[in-house]
Design a protein around this motif. Sequence first.
Motif, short mmCIF file in Angstrom:
data_model
loop_
_atom_site.label_atom_id
_atom_site.label_comp_id
_atom_site.label_asym_id
_atom_site.label_seq_id
_atom_site.Cartn_x
_atom_site.Cartn_y
_atom_site.Cartn_z
N GLY A 27 42.17 -3.02 102.11
CA GLY A 27 42.08 -2.08 101.00
C GLY A 27 41.26 -0.84 101.28
O GLY A 27 41.11 0.01 100.39
N ALA A 28 40.73 -0.69 102.49
CA ALA A 28 39.92 0.49 102.81
C ALA A 28 40.82 1.68 103.13
O ALA A 28 41.80 1.55 103.86
N GLU A 29 40.48 2.83 102.56
CA GLU A 29 41.20 4.08 102.81
C GLU A 29 40.18 5.16 103.20
O GLU A 29 39.81 6.01 102.39
N PRO A 30 39.70 5.12 104.43
CA PRO A 30 38.63 6.05 104.82
C PRO A 30 39.16 7.45 105.11
O PRO A 30 40.36 7.66 105.34
N ILE A 31 38.24 8.39 105.10
CA ILE A 31 38.50 9.77 105.54
C ILE A 31 37.89 9.92 106.92
O ILE A 31 36.67 9.79 107.08
N SER A 57 34.25 4.49 103.87
CA SER A 57 34.83 5.51 102.98
C SER A 57 34.87 6.88 103.67
O SER A 57 35.82 7.64 103.48
N LYS A 58 33.84 7.16 104.47
CA LYS A 58 33.80 8.41 105.24
C LYS A 58 33.39 8.07 106.67
O LYS A 58 32.33 7.50 106.90
N LEU A 105 39.00 -2.36 110.24
CA LEU A 105 39.03 -1.89 108.86
C LEU A 105 39.19 -3.07 107.90
O LEU A 105 40.05 -3.93 108.09
#
Length: 239
Positions: free
Chosen positions: A231-235, A174-175, A228
């Motif tokens: 469905g992962a949308e990291p920052i 996530s981060k 990844l």
Amino acid sequence: MKYNSTARSRSSRPDIRKSFRSVSKKTSAAPKTPGPAGGQVTRREKSAVVRLLAGRGHRLDQLLRIAGLARSTYFYHLSHPERVTRADLEPLVGEIWGRTPNGCGHRQVRMCLVHEFGQRVSAKSVLRVMRRMGLRCAIRSRNPWKRYDSYRGETGDHVHNLLKRDFGAARPFSKLGTDVTEFKVAGGKAYLAPVYDMASKEIVAWDVSRSPDLGQQKRLLAMLAERLPAGAEPILHSD
């Protein structure tokens, strides 16, 4: 009584010397003092004002004391009037400077004076003439002796600070954080570019290169894209 008066006169001599030194320090003012409008008033300008007021009947010693001028300084400026540097060059300097929309510098003006008009003049004299005429080049080239600076201002897209120093994460991917670290190795330097997961505290992607170029970042992002989860949308945070 005669001995006492002599001793008294001798004892008073140091006081006279001290007062003379203090008066001398007061009269030796700085070359320039702040004027009423924030400008600088030179000693020559003060001498001109004192001469004008002395001609109207004012006492010279009082004027010099008020102006903070020494008597020798005042008479020196009277006997040595200010000379105007190469007043004959002003028409030529104005004509050369007006050839371009933004003007030109004193070195270019001096070059034209020497090669076009056959004038023998130094660059400093041309600079004095231009300053007296109020001419100044609007375009200034960079100093070649200045230290190299790669900063060119705001270029490209501006990325906002999404984390705002909140480096805690509740779930993996996530981060993420990344940076480039330089290492000294045998035969040169090596650059490590890792990607750090702030939730699992693991290095999820990395790349080692001899130079921290764009190719290293492309390889790092390609490795990160392979790892990844769906469905992962990291920052991805970087300094």
